[in-house]
Each structure stands twice: as C-alpha cells, then as structure tokens.
Design a protein around this motif. Structure first.
Motif, PDB file in Angstrom:
ATOM      1  N   SER A 147      33.039  29.296  39.544  1.00 45.95           N
ATOM      2  CA  SER A 147      31.577  29.366  39.472  1.00 45.95           C
ATOM      3  C   SER A 147      31.041  30.344  40.516  1.00 45.95           C
ATOM      4  N   SER A 148      31.914  30.742  41.446  1.00 48.85           N
ATOM      5  CA  SER A 148      31.489  31.642  42.516  1.00 48.85           C
ATOM      6  C   SER A 148      31.845  33.086  42.165  1.00 48.85           C
ATOM      7  N   TYR A 149      30.815  33.908  42.017  1.00 46.43           N
ATOM      8  CA  TYR A 149      31.043  35.332  41.743  1.00 46.43           C
ATOM      9  C   TYR A 149      31.812  35.962  42.902  1.00 46.43           C
ATOM     10  N   ASP A 150      31.486  35.522  44.132  1.00 46.15           N
ATOM     11  CA  ASP A 150      32.110  36.104  45.327  1.00 46.15           C
ATOM     12  C   ASP A 150      33.628  35.901  45.331  1.00 46.15           C
ATOM     13  N   THR A 151      34.031  34.674  44.969  1.00 39.40           N
ATOM     14  CA  THR A 151      35.464  34.365  44.965  1.00 39.40           C
ATOM     15  C   THR A 151      36.204  35.281  44.005  1.00 39.40           C
ATOM     16  N   VAL A 152      35.660  35.435  42.815  1.00 36.75           N
ATOM     17  CA  VAL A 152      36.305  36.272  41.795  1.00 36.75           C
ATOM     18  C   VAL A 152      36.279  37.731  42.219  1.00 36.75           C
ATOM     19  N   ARG A 153      35.143  38.153  42.792  1.00 36.15           N
ATOM     20  CA  ARG A 153      35.033  39.558  43.196  1.00 36.15           C
ATOM     21  C   ARG A 153      36.046  39.892  44.301  1.00 36.15           C
ATOM     22  N   ARG A 154      36.239  38.962  45.228  1.00 34.64           N
ATOM     23  CA  ARG A 154      37.213  39.207  46.302  1.00 34.64           C
ATOM     24  C   ARG A 154      38.627  39.367  45.725  1.00 34.64           C
ATOM     25  N   ALA A 155      38.939  38.567  44.700  1.00 36.49           N
ATOM     26  CA  ALA A 155      40.261  38.687  44.065  1.00 36.49           C
ATOM     27  C   ALA A 155      40.414  40.043  43.388  1.00 36.49           C
ATOM     28  N   VAL A 156      39.354  40.497  42.738  1.00 35.66           N
ATOM     29  CA  VAL A 156      39.398  41.807  42.061  1.00 35.66           C
ATOM     30  C   VAL A 156      39.535  42.925  43.100  1.00 35.66           C
ATOM     31  N   ASP A 157      38.759  42.809  44.216  1.00 33.33           N
ATOM     32  CA  ASP A 157      38.778  43.863  45.235  1.00 33.33           C
ATOM     33  C   ASP A 157      40.150  44.003  45.897  1.00 33.33           C
ATOM     34  N   ALA A 158      40.949  42.928  45.843  1.00 33.90           N
ATOM     35  CA  ALA A 158      42.286  42.985  46.462  1.00 33.90           C
ATOM     36  C   ALA A 158      43.229  43.887  45.684  1.00 33.90           C
ATOM     37  N   TYR A 159      42.873  44.223  44.419  1.00 35.56           N
ATOM     38  CA  TYR A 159      43.755  45.047  43.585  1.00 35.56           C
ATOM     39  C   TYR A 159      42.971  46.204  42.958  1.00 35.56           C
ATOM     40  N   PRO A 160      42.575  47.202  43.772  1.00 37.15           N
ATOM     41  CA  PRO A 160      41.880  48.362  43.186  1.00 37.15           C
ATOM     42  C   PRO A 160      42.824  49.144  42.266  1.00 37.15           C
ATOM     43  N   PRO A 161      42.273  49.797  41.252  1.00 40.36           N
ATOM     44  CA  PRO A 161      43.108  50.581  40.325  1.00 40.36           C
ATOM     45  C   PRO A 161      43.980  51.578  41.078  1.00 40.36           C
ATOM     46  N   GLY A 162      45.236  51.696  40.637  1.00 40.74           N
ATOM     47  CA  GLY A 162      46.184  52.619  41.260  1.00 40.74           C
ATOM     48  C   GLY A 162      47.052  51.959  42.316  1.00 40.74           C
ATOM     49  N   THR A 163      46.706  50.700  42.686  1.00 43.26           N
ATOM     50  CA  THR A 163      47.502  50.004  43.701  1.00 43.26           C
ATOM     51  C   THR A 163      48.913  49.741  43.184  1.00 43.26           C
ATOM     52  N   ARG A 164      49.923  50.072  44.029  1.00 39.97           N
ATOM     53  CA  ARG A 164      51.299  49.738  43.676  1.00 39.97           C
ATOM     54  C   ARG A 164      51.675  48.462  44.433  1.00 39.97           C
ATOM     55  N   THR A 165      52.114  47.480  43.719  1.00 34.27           N
ATOM     56  CA  THR A 165      52.451  46.194  44.334  1.00 34.27           C
ATOM     57  C   THR A 165      53.597  45.550  43.556  1.00 34.27           C
ATOM     58  N   THR A 166      53.850  44.287  43.817  1.00 36.39           N
ATOM     59  CA  THR A 166      54.902  43.596  43.061  1.00 36.39           C
ATOM     60  C   THR A 166      54.284  42.470  42.237  1.00 36.39           C
ATOM     61  N   CYS A 167      54.872  42.214  41.104  1.00 34.29           N
ATOM     62  CA  CYS A 167      54.445  41.085  40.294  1.00 34.29           C
ATOM     63  C   CYS A 167      55.670  40.200  40.037  1.00 34.29           C
ATOM     64  N   ARG A 168      55.407  39.003  39.525  1.00 32.39           N
ATOM     65  CA  ARG A 168      56.506  38.092  39.186  1.00 32.39           C
ATOM     66  C   ARG A 168      56.616  38.021  37.664  1.00 32.39           C
TER      67      ARG A 168
END
Lengths: 140, 565
Positions: B105-126
């Motif tokens: 219900s919190s826009y902020d919570t979701v936005r923070r999750a999105v901001d953690a992965y900007p397009p082009g980021t190289r990371t690992t997934c499971r």
C-alpha cells in the motif's frame, strides 16, 4: 481381589497440630505394583476451585502384589481442618498403587479440638474496647 | 459436625463418562485439526519463500523497472521489473523481484525497491534449477513462518485438551476411589499465570512500540523536515473487504522536487491504520483533490522520505490501547512471582510473613488511595475506549441524518456504566485529599487466643471525620470459574470492633484492643481459597468521599506449647 488398607495407630481420627501420625499400610493386588505411595495431604472443597497440597509422602518401590509397610508423619502446625460457608479444608491420607492408580483414602481432623473449626458459628459479636481517647464500648 | 474417619470410597467417585469424553475429544479435535491445517499452509508458504536460498545464482542484467498499479485496493502498488539472464547458453527473461508478492500500500516502499535496480544494472539472480524460466532478483527471509505461531496455539489447546480428557493418572473407573492427591498442582498454576502474564506483556509491549512509539518518534523527526511545494497527482478512495467489514483508505499520490530530482510518494501521515470510516477518507480526498497544489515535508538528509501531514491528531491515541495489555501482563507476572506455592505450604500458610511476628509492626493498606485512583482510571479508560468506538458510529449516523436508533438503545446501559466509572474516577480523585490512617499493631502477627492492640494516627485533616470505625474482620475468600469468568466470593465469619467513635471523642489518634478467639481459624492462603484477616478503617466525612482503607494482617495458630497434646 484388590485390597488397599490404611491403619492408623490406635484407630485415631483426630490429631492436634504438630502431633505425629503413624500406622501401617497393607496392600493385596491382582497385578504386581511398580510402587505403593502413601501421601499426607489436604484439599479444599466448596465454592472455590479445589486446591490440593501434598505435605509428605512415603514411597515403596517394587511393591509386588502384596505387602505391608509402617509409616510415621510429623504433622505441621496448620492449616487446621475447617468448614465455613464457602470453604471446607480436609486432611487425608491416600494410598495409591502405581501405575494402576488404585486408591484408598482416609480423612481425619487436624485441629486443636476433636472437631474441625466451624467458621459460621462465630457470629459477629464485638469483643473490642477502646483505650486512651476511646473508652471501652461494646456495640452491635 | 462430628468426627470424621471415613474411607472415601463412596465420595468423589468416577470420572467423566465415555460419552462425555467422546464429545470433549471431538471438540478438542476440531481445534487440533484446524490449527494443524492452518499451520501447515503457513509453513508451506514459508518454505516456498525460503526455497529460493538454495537455487543457484546466475549473472543477469536489469532491462527495466517501474512502479505499477495492481488493481487491488489493499495493496495497489507493485514492482514491475524485467531482467535478462542465460542458462546453458539460452537467454531467459525474468519479471519477479521476489518469490513472494512485492505489492504494497506504500508507494515509497515499492519505489525504493525499483530504485535499487536501475536499467542496465548487472547483478545476480536466483534461478529455479527445475524450471530455468523462473528466476528472482532477491531472496527474502520467510518471516511469514512467525505467523504459524498463532494456529499453533489452537494445536496446543486441542492436543492439551485431548490429553487432559484421556489421561488416566488418578482417575477412578468402575466405582473405585478417585485419587485427590493426584490433582496437586506442584506449582503448575503459578507457571501458567507467569507464562500468560509474560505473553500479554510481550504482545502489549511489542504493539505499543509498533503503534505508539514508532509513530510518535517519526512525528518528532518530521518536525524538522523542510516544507516543500507538492502537486497532488492522484486522489483515490481505496476500499477492501476485511473480517470486520470494509476498510477505507484515502490514497493521495503527490509529487515534489528535492535533491535535484522529482519524487513521488503517497505517505499522508504516520498513523499505522487504515480507516473503517468512508466519510473520514472522503474528507481527506476533498482536502487533496487531484491536480491541486499543496505542501509536503521532506527529510533534508534523505529526500526520498516525505509526509503530507505531520500534525499529532487524536487518532494516534489508539496506540495507547496496547498499554493495557502491557500493564495487565506485567501485573499477572508480578502476581505469579509473589504468589505462595501450595505444594508444601509453610505452617499456617502465612499470608503476610514477617521477620519479627511477635514485635509491633506498622501496616500498609492493601490498596492505597493512589492505587485505587489509577485502577479506576485504567478500568474507565478501557471501558469507555471500547464504548467510544460505537458512540462514534452513532455520532456519524446522526451527521448523515440517518440515526442508528437501535444501536443508541443498545449502547445506553454501556454508556451509563462508563459514566459511572468516570464518576468513580472523580470520587477517588477527591478521596486523595482525605486524611490517611497509619496503623501499628502489636504483635505484628497475632496468634489465635491472644490479644491484639491496634494504634492509629491520621495524617491530614482528621477533624473532618465525623465518625471513625475500626473493625477486625475474618472472612473466607473463594475463587472459582463460572463460564469464561473468574469470580471471587467473600464471606465474613468474624467481626470485632476495635473502636466506633464519634468525632467528639477525638479520632486523630488512639488505640484499642481486641481478643482473637482461640477456636477460630488462622490466616490461610492457597491458589483459589483463603481465610483472610483484615483491619477495616472507615471514617465518615460529611458531603465528601469517606475514608475507607483495608489492612491485611496475618493471624497465626497458637504457639505449639499451647496446643492440647
């Protein structure tokens, strides 16, 4: 035929607080008993939820099918056997065969006199009297 | 009553019938099965979340990320992310941030999750080894497993109940004597009370931190945040069904600029609850219509944190409710720790053991005037707090010109009781100004058959007392369960007047003596039954709350040498 018996010395049924309660227990069971336990305890009855307190106990392990055993319990100073409008407190000895749970019980009076203390008989008679600034007065 | 020496084979016979046991077993089995089913469902969900920790890692590249609407009013925002990874030379695309839902219900919570992965980021997934097409960016701890404790309570009640019904220890069958001594509790009741008290205190403490301390700390922090112009970009009434009806939330989405970029948020205040009141939510939406200009407050140290309303309003007071659980729990635990064990009571089961029972001693009242006031305030606050919830519904119905008359009628006696409790608070508040008695008795623990000397002295304006009565009273106290309530009955069996003096005799200080009969009962206390001796002080004060204090004393059995052999 199963038989559990508690024999109190002298066939007494009243003990004053602090006295010694002694006697003998006898058991004859259909199966071997793992143990025979004699418990000295009091319990309440009446309006309140039952309270039970074991004061002392004697356990005879590997009791077999039959046997007898003497016992001696020093009684405490209280609580007295008493009966009131709400509560009755009763002292008892209970002989339990373990593990079947076969039980025999005798109840007795523990009080300064041979009858349990009767609370409802005391009434509300005032016995007080004043001193110093308040001279003796009996009211009610 | 005469002498008793009985073989008790005719009394207290038998346990529950087999039919009764069967009914109780079915009853407890329902608890057991329902609890077990819910526990398994929750654990299965937790296992599904935890399983990701064992999936192999793979390199991935984030292609896009944004906040999207779910269409679900309860959790309207979610993370929409796309990332690419390769397994065995074949490219896959993943769209899940976690294996559990990331909706909120919190826009902020979701936005923070999105901001953690900007397009082009190289990371690992499971990646799921059995299905390479399923992958997630984050592993989460299976916190939902903690919720499994709740249905476990039902499992414990069901299993414990069935055990209690069928356990054979000491129960009589076929007309044999039932063992009474088998029911001795060995302090179990004390442990249960302590356990319940600690659980209440822990839950109350946790909820107090969550619902009162955290919001108030955030409000205090926000008092230094910078006022910033904002534009309302969305103003929507959210509603969803709950067990208690429908919940409403005014979802106000606003944009502001800080730290050189634009931000979006929907944090309106720090109040942790949604509202059950549609009118209240509508009023908020009316204050913040879409497209309107307003101001928000932004944390200068972290521009992602903002709030629209940083005022302390009455709704935050709901966080005071868990305090009641905390106080009740602490009181239960304290009582359990102080309670004497009934397993092997000391001689006479003293209710107020003293070190020097034959010397004079001063007494403290059972409950002092401040204690009475605090107790009444807590009860009044609890009662009126609950009643006020329904009263508010009645007020709203009148505001809507659609009065709920049945609710009015139904609530009338509850409101009257609440008013009576408020009157009680006023009464005990006035009683704080009363003169207070101080009692000294000699000996401090008298014996049956002995004389008891009582000396009293009042602090404060004792001349306001028109008549003073001091009485030594013995009473039985029996506590028992009736349905779900625990009740305590008291019955006096002895009453001895120490003094009954009109004001003309002077009541500020004095002394009296009473003789305690030898043929009565000494003090005695066990878990549910007691014989209590107490000195009651009653002072009449015209047109004012009277002085009423009770001082418990211990009456001992006679000294051993005085008891007949």
């Amino acid at each position: 035929m199963t038989e559990l018996r508690i024999e109190v010395d002298g066939g007494r049924h009243w003990f004053s607080p602090g006295a010694t309660l002694s006697g003998r227990v006898v058991w004859r069971l259909e199966d071997d008993a793992e143990a025979i336990e004699l418990r000295l305890f009091w319990f309440t009855s009446g309006k309140g939820t039952e309270d039970v307190a074991i004061i002392d106990s004697v356990r005879t392990d590997a009791a077999g099918r039959a046997g007898d055993q003497g016992f001696t319990f020093p009684l405490p100073d209280g609580p007295y056997s008493f009966s009131g409008s709400l509560i009755t407190l009763t002292w008892a000895l209970e002989l339990v065969a373990i593990p079947h749970g076969t039980t025999e019980r005798i109840e007795f009076v523990m009080a300064p006199t041979p009858v349990e203390v009767r609370l409802e008989s005391l009434g509300r008679a005032p016995l007080g009297h004043g001193l110093n600034f308040n001279p003796s007065r009996d009211k009610r | 009553m005469g002498i008793r020496f009985t073989s008790a084979s005719s009394s207290r016979l038998g346990g529950r019938s087999t039919a009764g046991k069967g009914c109780l077993t079915v009853f407890f089995l329902v608890f057991l099965v329902m609890g077990a089913v819910f526990t398994l469902l929750i654990l299965a969900d937790a296992a599904r979340v935890a399983e990701v920790w064992f999936w192999p890692e793979a390199e991935c590249t984030v292609l896009s990320g944004s906040v999207e609407e779910t269409g679900d009013d309860e959790n309207p925002y979610t993370v929409a992310v796309v990332f690419e990874y390769q397994i065995d030379g074949r490219a896959y695309r993943g769209t899940n941030l976690t294996r559990s839902s990331s909706a909120s219900s919190s826009y902020d919570t979701v936005r923070r999750a999105v901001d953690a992965y900007p397009p082009g980021t190289r990371t690992t997934c499971r990646v799921d080894p059995e299905n390479p097409g399923e992958a997630v960016l984050e592993c989460r701890l299976p916190w939902i497993a903690l919720a499994g404790f709740l249905p476990l309570i039902f499992v414990a009640v069901g299993a414990g109940g069935i055990y209690g019904v069928w356990r054979s220890g000491g129960r009589a069958e076929n007309g044999d004597v039932e063992s009474i001594s088998q029911r001795a509790k060995n302090g179990r009741g004390k442990k249960i009370e302590l356990g319940i008290g600690l659980v209440f205190a822990a839950v109350g403490g946790g909820l107090t931190i969550l619902l009162l301390v955290v919001p108030l700390v955030r409000l205090a922090q926000a008092s230094t945040w910078v006022e910033t112009p904002a534009t309302v970009v969305g103003s929507v009434l959210r509603s969803w069904s709950t067990d208690d009806g429908t919940s409403y939330q005014a979802d106000v989405l606003y944009e502001y600029s800080a730290g050189g970029r634009a931000w979006t948020s929907n944090r309106r205040d720090f109040f942790p609850f949604s509202s059950g009141d549609a009118d209240g939510a509508e009023a908020v939406l009316a204050r913040y219509p879409a497209g309107s200009m307003t101001v928000c407050f932004v944390d200068p140290a972290d521009p992602t944190r903002s709030v629209l309303d940083r005022r302390l309003h009455a709704a935050y007071l709901i966080g005071l409710f868990p305090l009641i659980f905390l106080v009740v729990g602490a009181a239960l635990a304290t009582h359990a720790l102080k309670r004497p064990s009934t397993t092997v009571p000391a001689a006479g089961s003293p209710t107020r053991p003293t070190d020097t029972p034959d010397a004079p001693g001063s007494l403290a009242p059972q409950v002092g005037p401040v204690g009475k006031l605090i107790g009444t305030i807590l009860i009044a606050a609890f009662w009126n707090g609950i009643v006020s919830v329904f009263l508010w519904q009645i007020v709203l119905s009148f505001r809507r010109d659609d009065p709920e008359w049945f609710l009015c009628l139904f609530m009338t006696p509850f409101v009257l009781v609440g008013l009576g409790l408020v009157g009680g608070v006023v009464y005990y508040l006035l009683a704080l100004a009363n003169p207070r008695p101080q009692l000294t008795i000699s000996p401090s623990s008298p014996r049956l058959g002995s004389r008891l000397r009582v000396e009293w002295a009042f602090t404060g304006k004792a001349d306001r007392i028109s008549r003073l009565e001091i009485v030594l009273e013995g009473h039985e106290k029996a506590t028992y369960r009736r349905g779900t309530d625990t009740q305590t009955d008291r019955e006096a069996f002895a009453s001895f007047v120490v003094t009954d003096s009109p004001a003309s005799w002077g009541v500020a200080r004095g002394a009296g003596e009473v003789e305690i009969p030898a043929d009565t009962m000494h003090s005695f206390a066990s878990d549910h039954n007691a014989v209590v001796w107490a000195i009651h002080v009653h002072g009449d004060i015209p047109r004012w709350p009277d002085v009423n204090e009770t001082f418990e004393i211990e009456v001992r059995p006679p000294a051993p040498e005085r008891v007949p052999a």
